[in-house]
Design a protein around this motif. Sequence first.
Motif, PDB file in Angstrom:
ATOM      1  N   ALA A 182      38.146  29.294  37.762  1.00 31.01           N
ATOM      2  CA  ALA A 182      38.350  30.092  38.967  1.00 31.01           C
ATOM      3  C   ALA A 182      39.846  30.371  39.121  1.00 31.01           C
ATOM      4  CB  ALA A 182      37.819  29.346  40.186  1.00 31.01           C
ATOM      5  N   THR A 183      40.174  31.478  39.748  1.00 25.99           N
ATOM      6  CA  THR A 183      41.566  31.845  40.004  1.00 25.99           C
ATOM      7  C   THR A 183      41.870  31.620  41.484  1.00 25.99           C
ATOM      8  OG1 THR A 183      41.494  33.504  38.244  1.00 25.99           O
ATOM      9  CG2 THR A 183      43.254  33.718  39.867  1.00 25.99           C
ATOM     10  N   VAL A 184      43.038  31.061  41.759  1.00 24.42           N
ATOM     11  CA  VAL A 184      43.397  30.725  43.139  1.00 24.42           C
ATOM     12  C   VAL A 184      44.800  31.242  43.449  1.00 24.42           C
ATOM     13  CG1 VAL A 184      41.951  28.659  43.086  1.00 24.42           C
ATOM     14  CG2 VAL A 184      44.398  28.475  42.541  1.00 24.42           C
ATOM     15  N   VAL A 185      45.085  31.362  44.740  1.00 23.75           N
ATOM     16  CA  VAL A 185      46.433  31.686  45.189  1.00 23.75           C
ATOM     17  C   VAL A 185      47.022  30.445  45.841  1.00 23.75           C
ATOM     18  CG1 VAL A 185      45.556  32.650  47.386  1.00 23.75           C
ATOM     19  CG2 VAL A 185      47.870  33.233  46.576  1.00 23.75           C
ATOM     20  N   VAL A 186      48.212  30.065  45.392  1.00 29.08           N
ATOM     21  CA  VAL A 186      48.906  28.887  45.922  1.00 29.08           C
ATOM     22  C   VAL A 186      49.823  29.349  47.053  1.00 29.08           C
ATOM     23  CG1 VAL A 186      50.422  26.947  45.387  1.00 29.08           C
ATOM     24  CG2 VAL A 186      48.824  27.814  43.654  1.00 29.08           C
ATOM     25  N   VAL A 187      49.673  28.715  48.219  1.00 26.78           N
ATOM     26  CA  VAL A 187      50.423  29.119  49.412  1.00 26.78           C
ATOM     27  C   VAL A 187      50.872  27.869  50.176  1.00 26.78           C
ATOM     28  CG1 VAL A 187      49.141  31.284  49.654  1.00 26.78           C
ATOM     29  CG2 VAL A 187      48.313  29.217  50.805  1.00 26.78           C
ATOM     30  N   PRO A 188      51.877  28.013  51.073  1.00 26.28           N
ATOM     31  CA  PRO A 188      52.202  26.902  51.965  1.00 26.28           C
ATOM     32  C   PRO A 188      51.027  26.598  52.883  1.00 26.28           C
ATOM     33  CG  PRO A 188      53.988  28.508  51.884  1.00 26.28           C
ATOM     34  CD  PRO A 188      52.814  29.138  51.183  1.00 26.28           C
ATOM     35  N   LYS A 189      50.927  25.357  53.357  1.00 25.47           N
ATOM     36  CA  LYS A 189      49.792  24.953  54.167  1.00 25.47           C
ATOM     37  C   LYS A 189      49.688  25.697  55.488  1.00 25.47           C
ATOM     38  CE  LYS A 189      48.538  20.421  52.420  1.00 25.47           C
ATOM     39  NZ  LYS A 189      48.297  18.992  52.754  1.00 25.47           N
ATOM     40  N   ASP A 190      50.797  26.248  55.974  1.00 24.10           N
ATOM     41  CA  ASP A 190      50.755  26.983  57.240  1.00 24.10           C
ATOM     42  C   ASP A 190      50.657  28.490  57.043  1.00 24.10           C
ATOM     43  OD1 ASP A 190      53.257  27.402  56.187  1.00 24.10           O
ATOM     44  OD2 ASP A 190      54.378  26.841  57.997  1.00 24.10           O
ATOM     45  N   HIS A 191      50.317  28.926  55.840  1.00 26.82           N
ATOM     46  CA  HIS A 191      50.212  30.368  55.553  1.00 26.82           C
ATOM     47  C   HIS A 191      48.960  30.939  56.204  1.00 26.82           C
ATOM     48  CE1 HIS A 191      50.010  34.130  53.263  1.00 26.82           C
ATOM     49  NE2 HIS A 191      51.259  33.911  52.885  1.00 26.82           N
ATOM     50  N   LEU A 239      45.936  24.881  36.975  1.00 27.38           N
ATOM     51  CA  LEU A 239      47.383  24.877  37.093  1.00 27.38           C
ATOM     52  C   LEU A 239      47.813  24.594  38.532  1.00 27.38           C
ATOM     53  CD1 LEU A 239      48.492  27.795  34.731  1.00 27.38           C
ATOM     54  CD2 LEU A 239      48.473  25.332  34.309  1.00 27.38           C
ATOM     55  N   ALA A 240      47.027  25.054  39.496  1.00 29.25           N
ATOM     56  CA  ALA A 240      47.318  24.712  40.887  1.00 29.25           C
ATOM     57  C   ALA A 240      47.200  23.207  41.098  1.00 29.25           C
ATOM     58  CB  ALA A 240      46.369  25.460  41.823  1.00 29.25           C
ATOM     59  N   ARG A 241      46.208  22.592  40.468  1.00 32.05           N
ATOM     60  CA  ARG A 241      46.043  21.137  40.576  1.00 32.05           C
ATOM     61  C   ARG A 241      47.147  20.401  39.828  1.00 32.05           C
ATOM     62  NH1 ARG A 241      39.476  20.818  39.506  1.00 32.05           N
ATOM     63  NH2 ARG A 241      38.830  21.433  41.618  1.00 32.05           N
ATOM     64  N   LEU A 242      47.526  20.923  38.662  1.00 32.09           N
ATOM     65  CA  LEU A 242      48.572  20.290  37.869  1.00 32.09           C
ATOM     66  C   LEU A 242      49.893  20.233  38.636  1.00 32.09           C
ATOM     67  CD1 LEU A 242      49.511  19.168  35.087  1.00 32.09           C
ATOM     68  CD2 LEU A 242      50.025  21.550  34.448  1.00 32.09           C
ATOM     69  N   HIS A 243      50.190  21.284  39.380  1.00 32.64           N
ATOM     70  CA  HIS A 243      51.453  21.376  40.125  1.00 32.64           C
ATOM     71  C   HIS A 243      51.258  21.084  41.619  1.00 32.64           C
ATOM     72  CE1 HIS A 243      53.583  22.978  36.637  1.00 32.64           C
ATOM     73  NE2 HIS A 243      52.563  23.805  36.440  1.00 32.64           N
ATOM     74  N   HIS A 244      50.308  20.221  41.915  1.00 32.67           N
ATOM     75  CA  HIS A 244      49.991  19.910  43.314  1.00 32.67           C
ATOM     76  C   HIS A 244      51.205  19.356  44.069  1.00 32.67           C
ATOM     77  CE1 HIS A 244      47.932  18.340  46.823  1.00 32.67           C
ATOM     78  NE2 HIS A 244      48.472  17.155  46.581  1.00 32.67           N
ATOM     79  N   ARG A 245      51.336  19.841  45.313  1.00 34.14           N
ATOM     80  CA  ARG A 245      52.338  19.324  46.246  1.00 34.14           C
ATOM     81  C   ARG A 245      51.680  19.149  47.603  1.00 34.14           C
ATOM     82  NH1 ARG A 245      58.282  21.213  45.590  1.00 34.14           N
ATOM     83  NH2 ARG A 245      58.130  20.990  47.854  1.00 34.14           N
ATOM     84  N   LYS A 246      52.165  18.174  48.351  1.00 27.70           N
ATOM     85  CA  LYS A 246      51.572  17.902  49.663  1.00 27.70           C
ATOM     86  C   LYS A 246      51.774  19.041  50.650  1.00 27.70           C
ATOM     87  CE  LYS A 246      51.835  12.850  49.411  1.00 27.70           C
ATOM     88  NZ  LYS A 246      52.376  11.618  50.043  1.00 27.70           N
ATOM     89  N   ASP A 247      52.818  19.831  50.464  1.00 28.54           N
ATOM     90  CA  ASP A 247      53.098  20.913  51.404  1.00 28.54           C
ATOM     91  C   ASP A 247      52.460  22.240  51.003  1.00 28.54           C
ATOM     92  OD1 ASP A 247      54.719  21.037  49.189  1.00 28.54           O
ATOM     93  OD2 ASP A 247      56.504  21.711  50.254  1.00 28.54           O
ATOM     94  N   LEU A 248      51.691  22.232  49.901  1.00 30.08           N
ATOM     95  CA  LEU A 248      51.038  23.450  49.427  1.00 30.08           C
ATOM     96  C   LEU A 248      49.529  23.255  49.358  1.00 30.08           C
ATOM     97  CD1 LEU A 248      53.387  24.477  46.457  1.00 30.08           C
ATOM     98  CD2 LEU A 248      53.510  25.217  48.855  1.00 30.08           C
ATOM     99  N   THR A 249      48.805  24.370  49.396  1.00 25.78           N
ATOM    100  CA  THR A 249      47.365  24.353  49.197  1.00 25.78           C
ATOM    101  C   THR A 249      46.996  25.627  48.447  1.00 25.78           C
ATOM    102  OG1 THR A 249      45.215  24.086  50.291  1.00 25.78           O
ATOM    103  CG2 THR A 249      46.824  25.505  51.397  1.00 25.78           C
ATOM    104  N   TYR A 250      45.701  25.855  48.229  1.00 26.38           N
ATOM    105  CA  TYR A 250      45.295  27.065  47.525  1.00 26.38           C
ATOM    106  C   TYR A 250      43.932  27.529  48.010  1.00 26.38           C
ATOM    107  CZ  TYR A 250      42.747  23.741  44.509  1.00 26.38           C
ATOM    108  OH  TYR A 250      41.930  22.758  44.024  1.00 26.38           O
ATOM    109  N   ARG A 251      43.670  28.814  47.780  1.00 22.63           N
ATOM    110  CA  ARG A 251      42.400  29.436  48.116  1.00 22.63           C
ATOM    111  C   ARG A 251      41.921  30.269  46.931  1.00 22.63           C
ATOM    112  NH1 ARG A 251      42.802  26.194  51.441  1.00 22.63           N
ATOM    113  NH2 ARG A 251      42.522  26.352  53.710  1.00 22.63           N
ATOM    114  N   THR A 252      40.602  30.318  46.719  1.00 23.49           N
ATOM    115  CA  THR A 252      40.028  31.103  45.631  1.00 23.49           C
ATOM    116  C   THR A 252      40.236  32.592  45.865  1.00 23.49           C
ATOM    117  OG1 THR A 252      38.334  29.413  45.265  1.00 23.49           O
ATOM    118  CG2 THR A 252      37.905  31.616  44.367  1.00 23.49           C
TER     119      THR A 252
END
Length: 265
Positions: free
Chosen positions: A78-87, A150-163
């Motif tokens: 699946a493809t996701v967009v990585v964004v800040p948690k408050d996006h 890749l979103a999981r590989l570069h996980h950060r607590k201040d970021l999340t992602y959506r499909t």
Amino acid sequence: MTGSAAPSSFRLAFVPGATPGKWVRIWEERLPDVPLALVPVEAADVSAVLRSGEADAGIVRLPVDRTAFSAIPLYTEATVVVVPKDHLLTAADEVTVGDLADDVVFHPLDDVLGWETLPGRPAVERPATTADAIELVAAGVGVLVVPQSLARLHHRKDLTYRTVTDAPQSGVALSWPEDSHTDLVEDFIGIVRGRTVNSTRGRPRPSGTPARDQAPAARRKPAPGAKSTRAGNSKTAGRGGTAKGGAGKTGGKGGSGRGKPRRRS
């Protein structure tokens, strides 16, 4: 297959985001005398590594050069967009490419999605790597579209992602050079395809190894004169015995145990 002499180890290249761990564990159980060495390689460099013989096979991202390599597709991410948690995009569980129109979308030099038309607004310059792009997303400069691994590989607590439902997807495959299909490569193919140890495909079983379809001893036909173990087949033996499984009453001298048979409907 080529190569009659078995090498001392099997070298498996893998690109960022690939997780070969489950196959490595099966390999170690089946071929404990042949160490499997993992070779981490960037997606852009894996073809050169396989061509040079630095690895025997690789977990790669499609497409591959089919004139030089064989490939077995394993799965599509699946493809996701990585964004800040408050996006704002975090308000939905899934988004579309059109939802990114107002955002700066980073397109790193190691991008693996192969866009025909890039989404969103372009950045001033392209980040060198996905890791660099993640840092910019964390700084609130823009967003990044990547395969989920890749979103999981570069996980950060201040970021999340959506499909992203309508974005290009990345296929992952097992690949090896066409002219280097060795016995060990075939062994690994069998593992990723879920073949059992005693599969008739691939390398032959060692002599003396029983076939999986051989009838177990417990199911073989009993020898003549042996007592049946099935319920309901036992018979009363000798005088004074008690009938088992019958509905009748014991009667006559010596308790012969013959009951009154039931009438069949």
